[in-house]
Design a protein around this motif. Structure first.
Motif, PDB file in Angstrom:
ATOM      1  N   ASP A 183      24.042  28.334  37.268  1.00  0.00           N
ATOM      2  CA  ASP A 183      22.651  28.709  37.014  1.00  0.00           C
ATOM      3  C   ASP A 183      22.516  29.462  35.691  1.00  0.00           C
ATOM      4  O   ASP A 183      21.538  29.281  34.954  1.00  0.00           O
ATOM      5  N   ASP A 242      20.230  28.375  32.518  1.00  0.00           N
ATOM      6  CA  ASP A 242      19.236  29.321  31.985  1.00  0.00           C
ATOM      7  C   ASP A 242      19.388  29.503  30.479  1.00  0.00           C
ATOM      8  O   ASP A 242      18.399  29.483  29.727  1.00  0.00           O
ATOM      9  N   GLN A 288      23.939  35.659  40.358  1.00  0.00           N
ATOM     10  CA  GLN A 288      23.719  34.342  39.778  1.00  0.00           C
ATOM     11  C   GLN A 288      25.050  33.643  39.563  1.00  0.00           C
ATOM     12  O   GLN A 288      26.044  34.269  39.191  1.00  0.00           O
ATOM     13  N   LYS A 297      23.717  39.397  35.751  1.00  0.00           N
ATOM     14  CA  LYS A 297      23.596  38.756  37.067  1.00  0.00           C
ATOM     15  C   LYS A 297      24.892  38.068  37.490  1.00  0.00           C
ATOM     16  O   LYS A 297      25.162  37.931  38.678  1.00  0.00           O
ATOM     17  N   PRO A 342      27.134  32.264  43.943  1.00  0.00           N
ATOM     18  CA  PRO A 342      27.405  33.073  42.750  1.00  0.00           C
ATOM     19  C   PRO A 342      28.822  33.644  42.710  1.00  0.00           C
ATOM     20  O   PRO A 342      29.256  34.156  41.686  1.00  0.00           O
TER      21      PRO A 342
END
Length: 517
Positions: free
Chosen positions: A63, A67, A59, A53, A499
């Motif tokens: 983030d 995660d 992403q 991602k 992102p």
């Protein structure tokens, strides 16, 4: 002939399939590295590992960091391993392990493992990226440039830039919302241009000036730029062999020209000013700082200790980038939270009024040092929105993780989850709530110190921390003394991290309404 062609085609297909089989096998074997070491790791995606991602810009790094941190934490692991493409990366989760990496066992994690190339990409070889003895020697030289005495020397320059900020803000006060990050980026560009080079950038008056345009170029990336950036970050050794550059050639050419012109002019005319460039010139010509303020050109006894012109330019460059981006980012998020929490905004405004009253209504260095509630507000901003969401290190010699049987091999990447730690409800209950009292002396003493590391910690703590805090305090003091802020409907709430940006940034920007106090 047909038989020969068919045979050649068959051999080619066989060779290709063999290559594919070897490649697939190698990737799968690479993605079993931590499993073979006995370290817990999340499920992977073929080729991308755990970073798909990020690579596809679905992403942000922030983030992603949260995660990974929460995945390991939810499985009650003090640490874990993940993969960026095929590169194994170690993540300490327990703050005590973070402390070991950054402080106690620093000799095993001296380097960041970042790309730099002194020959083909000289601006990349700055203090943040350098490793080993080069970093140590330069750190020793540069540390005296950020003492409280040097900060006081630069303070009046910051205040003068603040006057121009007011002039621009007053043009639209009460009439329209503004992209506060854009305004504050222009403000910090003017500050750094003046403090670093003695140049009036006039970014506030003219948003399209050269400095502002080129600084934005560093942070505005297209698809290919992001691929290059990812390669230089994940595999700096390969990037160096391929001749890739972290600093775009137009920006590098512009910046080197500005530095050389400034150095030549000052040395030929024996000019000295109370700024960062003056300090760098002392290091260039003497190898050390001299308190008398002169710029003499005698060379010291140890010529290796002097800064070369490329080294000087690289340090000026990272100072410009850090001062331009991180302070404007911190002020932007801070004003967003103050606009979202009017009672906190008013409390801070009253502190500004009261402290200034004690200093003849003048903003001085000592006055900013007495704004203790402001420091809490800034720290709470840095907790929720650290400019860099994670810190990277590389293991420089084999290391056995304390309290485990895990051996981290030399050259293994380490990712310190700043944003994960700082938004962990175990350390900061209701972490999305903006609460400056988290940073009262009593509350700070109850937490592990390595749960708040927005500037890093240990020997590689951010060398410009004092300057960044001073710049942020000056900007906030000037703005809160004169305006009240509220969140504009143009701002997307809750905020979404961009992102495309490694630095903490939001999609769509942060727009604020403001009126005179």
């Amino acid at each position: 002939m047909a038989l020969l062609t068919g045979s050649w085609l068959g051999d080619s297909i066989t060779l290709f399939l063999g290559f594919v089989t070897i490649f697939v096998t190698w990737i799968k074997w690479s993605h079993s590295y931590w499993q073979r070491k006995g370290l817990f790791t999340p499920p992977t995606t073929f080729f991308f590992g755990n970073g798909k991602k990020i690579f596809t810009q679905e992403q942000s790094f922030g983030d992603f960091t949260v995660d990974m941190y929460r995945y390991f934490k939810s499985h009650h692991k003090p640490h874990g391993g993940f993969y960026l493409l095929f590169m194994p990366t170690y993540m300490p989760v327990d703050p005590e392990l973070v402390k070991y990496v950054m402080q106690n066992d620093f000799n095993h994690f001296v380097d960041r493992g970042l790309y730099y190339n002194e020959e083909t990409d000289p601006l990349s070889a700055h203090l943040f990226s350098l490793d080993g003895a080069k970093w140590r020697n330069l750190r020793v030289k540069m540390t005296p440039t950020f003492t409280s005495g040097k900060m006081k020397m630069m303070f009046d320059t910051l205040v003068k830039c603040g006057d121009q900020l007011l002039t621009e803000m007053n043009k639209t006060v009460g009439n329209t919302s503004i992209d506060i990050k854009d305004m504050l980026s222009r403000f910090t560009t003017d500050i750094i241009g003046t403090v670093a080079f003695g140049i009036d950038c006039n970014s506030l008056k003219n948003p399209d000036n050269e400095f502002n345009r080129y600084m934005k170029l560093f942070f505005l990336d297209g698809f290919w730029d992001n691929i290059i950036g990812f390669i230089t970050f994940v595999t700096p050794g390969i990037a160096k062999k391929l001749g890739l550059k972290a600093v775009k050639p137009p920006l590098s050419k512009f910046f080197m020209r500005v530095v050389k012109d400034t150095v030549d002019y000052r040395e030929k005319n024996n000019i000295h000013r109370k700024d960062f460039m003056h300090l760098l010139l002392q290091l260039k010509n003497r190898g050390k700082l001299d308190e008398d303020g002169g710029i003499l050109k005698e060379i010291g006894d140890d010529k290796e200790s002097d800064l070369s012109i490329n080294e000087l330019a690289a340090q000026a460059f990272v100072f410009f980038l850090a001062g331009y981006e991180t302070s404007s980012t911190t002020m932007t998020f801070c004003l967003f939270e103050l606009a979202s929490n009017p009672e906190i905004q008013e409390k801070l405004r009253q502190e500004v009024f009261e402290v200034l009253k004690q200093h003849d209504n003048k903003l001085t260095y000592d006055a900013t040092m007495e704004m203790h509630y402001m420091e809490k507000v800034i720290n709470e901003t840095l907790r929720k929105y650290p400019p860099v969401p994670g810190l990277n290190r590389i293991c420089t010699k084999d290391y056995k993780v304390p309290g485990s049987n895990i051996m981290i091999k030399k050259d293994t990447k380490v990712w310190i989850p700043v944003l994960g730690l700082q938004r962990d409800p175990e350390f900061y209950p209701d972490p999305e709530k903006f609460d400056p009292e988290r940073f009262s002396e009593e509350n700070k003493n109850e937490r592990h110190p390595y749960t708040f590391i927005p500037f890093g910690e240990g020997p590689r703590v951010c060398i410009g921390l004092r300057f960044g805090m001073m710049q942020t305090k000056v900007g906030l003091s000037i703005l809160l003394k004169n305006y009240k802020f509220s969140v504009s409907s143009k701002t997307t709430v809750p905020l979404q991290l961009d992102p495309r940006s490694f630095i903490m940034s939001t999609e769509g920007g942060i727009w604020l309404n403001y009126t005179e106090v």
